[in-house]
Scaffold this active site. Structure first.
Site, mmCIF file in Angstrom:
data_model
loop_
_atom_site.group_PDB
_atom_site.id
_atom_site.type_symbol
_atom_site.label_atom_id
_atom_site.label_comp_id
_atom_site.label_asym_id
_atom_site.label_seq_id
_atom_site.Cartn_x
_atom_site.Cartn_y
_atom_site.Cartn_z
ATOM 1 C CG LEU A 1 -5.791 2.901 -7.738
ATOM 2 C CD1 LEU A 1 -4.544 2.021 -7.682
ATOM 3 C CD2 LEU A 1 -5.498 4.281 -7.142
ATOM 4 C CE LYS A 2 -10.777 -4.548 -5.467
ATOM 5 N NZ LYS A 2 -11.261 -3.838 -4.268
ATOM 6 C CG LEU A 3 -10.243 3.993 -6.103
ATOM 7 C CD1 LEU A 3 -11.352 4.839 -6.697
ATOM 8 C CD2 LEU A 3 -9.097 4.871 -5.614
ATOM 9 C CD GLU B 1 -8.452 -2.978 -2.165
ATOM 10 O OE1 GLU B 1 -9.085 -3.802 -1.493
ATOM 11 O OE2 GLU B 1 -8.987 -2.038 -2.762
ATOM 12 N N GLY B 2 -4.681 -2.632 -5.464
ATOM 13 C CA GLY B 2 -4.719 -3.474 -6.646
ATOM 14 C C GLY B 2 -5.204 -2.696 -7.854
#
Length: 276
Positions: free
Chosen positions: A24-26, A159-160
């Site tokens: 997960l992009k934090l 977010e991505g």
């Protein structure tokens, strides 16, 4: 001890490959934590020391001579990373939001540089010595399956994702195609209603119920599309102050952006195409 972190390239779409992992992009602030001579030091990716800002992390029980890499976040009421709250906490000691340091890599361990190990080996090492707590967590990852993961991220409005080669070395101070990010952009149709006089920037507005409302400042536009705007904008100027020319809301374009801020503005908008 500061190390300049490995950075990611951006790609438009995820892909499935079992030689890659997916995380997960934090949505927070990149943080390098080092412990040498039994003293913890914290640095941003731009080499700003921020040790005093996060006292919760200073007693982390990791071996001396260790450098770890991660993202520091504040979770919002919905459990998702809240970037605005993170910035409030970063900029003011009065903002008492609890933080989490989400660790995803190790660069030095017990005084030895481990950047030449594969990503999987570094993650295995990290899982053995990193003590997890309310303030420190280990970033979870999966093998491949980036497309399905990204679909979930879109459904949850996160977010991505980040995609990394399993065998990638940690490339200090490099932006590498071994690490990729896929951003979950949002899109909006807006009017250009102003032009900054000094450095480039365009005021954007959105029409709601026949009312034109300010939506943010756009600083990202390619040279060709800037030239198109500059050919016609002088005819549309309806006022100015010391910082901006104000433009009649006639030029409409599509922009992509990260999310809406709490004030309803577009966060980091960038130009996609002209509509009219």
């Amino acid at each position: 001890m500061y190390i300049s972190p490995m950075l990611l390239h951006k790609v438009d779409e995820p892909f499935n490959d079992d030689e890659w992992i997916t995380e997960l992009k934090l949505d927070g602030i990149r943080l390098i934590l080092s412990k040498f001579n039994n003293k913890v030091r914290l640095y941003t990716r731009h080499k700003n020391e921020v040790t005093s800002k996060f006292p919760e992390l200073l007693d982390i029980n990791i071996p001396d001579g260790t450098v770890i890499d991660g993202e520091i976040i504040v979770s919002g009421d919905n459990g998702k990373p809240d970037f605005e709250a993170m910035m409030e906490r970063f900029q003011s000691k009065k903002a008492l939001y609890p933080i989490q340091f989400c660790v995803f890599d190790v660069v030095y361990y017990k005084g030895q540089k481990v950047s030449s190990l594969s990503l999987i080996e570094r993650k295995q090492l990290l899982s053995k010595f990193l003590p997890q707590s309310d303030n420190v967590i280990l970033v979870q990852w999966i093998e491949g399956n980036a497309e399905a993961y990204f679909n979930l991220v879109q459904q949850q409005d996160l977010e991505g994702i980040v995609m990394k080669r399993k065998d990638s070395k940690y490339q200090i101070d490099e932006r590498s195609k071994d690490w990729l990010k896929v951003i979950n952009y949002k899109y909006a149709d807006v009017f250009i209603t102003g032009l900054r006089k000094n450095e480039f920037g365009m005021l954007l507005s959105i029409e709601y119920d026949n009312q034109i409302e300010y939506a943010g400042l756009m600083e990202f536009m390619n040279p060709k599309d800037k030239a198109t705007f500059y050919r016609v904008h002088k005819e549309l100027i309806i006022g100015e102050n010391k910082n901006f020319f104000y433009i009649k809301p006639q030029i409409k374009c599509r922009v992509k952006f990260r999310n809406y801020t709490k004030k309803g503005l577009l966060r980091i908008p960038s130009f996609v195409e002209y509509i009219s």
